[in-house]
Design a protein around this motif. Structure first.
Motif, PDB file in Angstrom:
ATOM      1  N   ARG A  49      -8.128   5.002   3.698  1.00 35.44           N
ATOM      2  CA  ARG A  49      -7.796   6.419   3.592  1.00 35.44           C
ATOM      3  C   ARG A  49      -8.772   7.285   4.384  1.00 35.44           C
ATOM      4  N   LEU A  93      -7.956   0.261   0.092  1.00 34.89           N
ATOM      5  CA  LEU A  93      -7.153   1.424   0.462  1.00 34.89           C
ATOM      6  C   LEU A  93      -8.008   2.688   0.528  1.00 34.89           C
ATOM      7  N   VAL A 109      -5.001   7.584  -4.014  1.00 33.30           N
ATOM      8  CA  VAL A 109      -3.804   6.791  -3.757  1.00 33.30           C
ATOM      9  C   VAL A 109      -2.774   7.077  -4.850  1.00 33.30           C
ATOM     10  N   ALA A 166      -0.508  -2.740   6.456  1.00 35.85           N
ATOM     11  CA  ALA A 166      -0.437  -1.317   6.105  1.00 35.85           C
ATOM     12  C   ALA A 166      -0.980  -0.448   7.227  1.00 35.85           C
ATOM     13  N   GLU A 203      -5.326  -9.476   0.016  1.00 32.78           N
ATOM     14  CA  GLU A 203      -5.506  -8.041   0.219  1.00 32.78           C
ATOM     15  C   GLU A 203      -5.793  -7.729   1.684  1.00 32.78           C
ATOM     16  N   LEU A 249      -0.565   6.877   1.168  1.00 31.95           N
ATOM     17  CA  LEU A 249      -0.942   5.607   0.555  1.00 31.95           C
ATOM     18  C   LEU A 249      -0.478   5.566  -0.896  1.00 31.95           C
ATOM     19  N   ILE A 297      -3.595  -5.125   3.895  1.00 31.88           N
ATOM     20  CA  ILE A 297      -4.206  -3.935   4.490  1.00 31.88           C
ATOM     21  C   ILE A 297      -3.957  -3.909   5.999  1.00 31.88           C
TER      22      ILE A 297
END
Length: 324
Positions: free
Chosen positions: A93, A89, A143, A50, A43, A106, A47
């Motif tokens: 955000r 996330l 999300v 992302a 993860e 997202l 991330i």
């Protein structure tokens, strides 16, 4: 038939071969190319990728790789990865400037077969309940969620689950594959107000009884389906790297007066980065499909099958000295 036409079905067949998976996974050259298409295994790595994409003005949809789950514990483990991803996330955000756009930058993408859809007994219900759990966590995190398409045998179950979940999660999106004969009709059924449909060409090996086999037929079906979605009341998500289809999407949108925040383009992580940036510079919404995790093999092989250039790059990397 051209060599590329013969390679694609062979590669798609290989994508579901445990023996070939073991062989490919052991190759030292494999990891380098996998890293081009897959944003890490954890993860944290997903991330980080992302965040870099978001900083360039692109949106993201993250997929924890896995499919064809055969054990309930595997499905539960997949859910736990999504829940951890959504926690991260939610923190990401908070760093995003909220411009008031109706578009969610997202998103996560789910494969229902990874959530237990194919398990013996009532896999349909198991997958639906797991997807509901993820959708609830995503809603709390702000999300979006889209349900991926898989091979044609899962389509009825998948669309049934999507319809059930949309009662509580109206922003839930789903994927339709233009190579299936049924898809134009599905587009007509699902293009209503509030719907979010990602239209792609299709990436599985399907029989001629249910799917177009020739590229030209798939392209023509895609354009028919795209026009249905653009004329509908939903939010089309145009998943393509094809310049002709990108041009057609822009033309169709102009014809029906769709604004920039009323549809989007989608491309895969690691493919056509310059084109992704160009579309963003032209004020289009562009979302990158960003996969991560250990179960990369099936996804990787489908990416090789899609474009001969990908396969050629991989084969060259197996030749000593070819990477100098």
């Amino acid at each position: 038939m051209a060599k590329s036409g013969l390679l694609r079905p062979a590669m798609l067949a290989a994508s579901r071969s445990p023996r070939i998976e073991r062989t490919v996974s052991r190759m030292s050259a494999t990891r380098k190319l996998v890293d081009r298409f897959v944003a890490g295994r954890s993860e944290d790595e997903a991330i980080a990728s992302a965040a870099a994409l978001l900083s360039s003005g692109r949106y993201i949809t993250i997929d924890y790789l896995g499919e064809d789950t055969t054990e309930l514990d595997q499905a539960i483990d997949t859910v736990s990865h999504y829940l951890e991803l959504l926690l991260q996330l939610a923190r990401l955000r908070e760093l995003i400037d909220n411009t008031g756009s109706i578009v969610g930058p997202l998103e996560v993408s789910l494969k229902l077969s990874a959530l237990g859809q194919s398990l013996p007994g009532d896999g349909h219900t198991i997958a639906r309940d797991h997807a509901y759990q993820i959708c609830a966590a995503a809603a709390a995190a702000g999300v979006w969620v889209t349900i991926d398409a898989e091979d044609h045998t899962t389509t009825d179950s998948t669309l049934s689950i999507v319809r059930e979940l949309r009662a509580d999660f109206p922003t839930l999106g789903t994927v339709l594959q233009a190579y299936l004969h049924r898809t134009e009709s599905d587009c007509q059924d699902l293009a209503g107000h509030g719907s979010r449909i990602r239209l792609c060409k299709g990436a599985y090996r399907e029989p001629a009884s249910v799917a177009y086999q020739r590229k030209t037929d798939v392209d023509e079906s895609y354009l028919r389906c795209l026009r249905v979605l653009m004329n509908g009341d939903g939010y089309p998500m145009v998943a393509t790297h094809d310049p002709a289809i990108i041009d057609a999407a822009q033309r169709f949108a102009t014809e029906v007066d769709r604004k920039a925040d009323e549809f989007e383009f989608q491309m895969l992580y690691g493919i056509r980065d310059a084109e992704q940036r160009r579309l963003v510079e032209e004020k289009h919404h562009l979302r990158v499909y960003l996969p991560y995790g250990d179960q990369w093999y099936g996804y990787f092989m489908r990416r090789l099958a899609e474009r001969p250039a990908n396969l050629a790059f991989f084969l060259r990397s197996l030749v000593p000295g070819s990477q100098r």
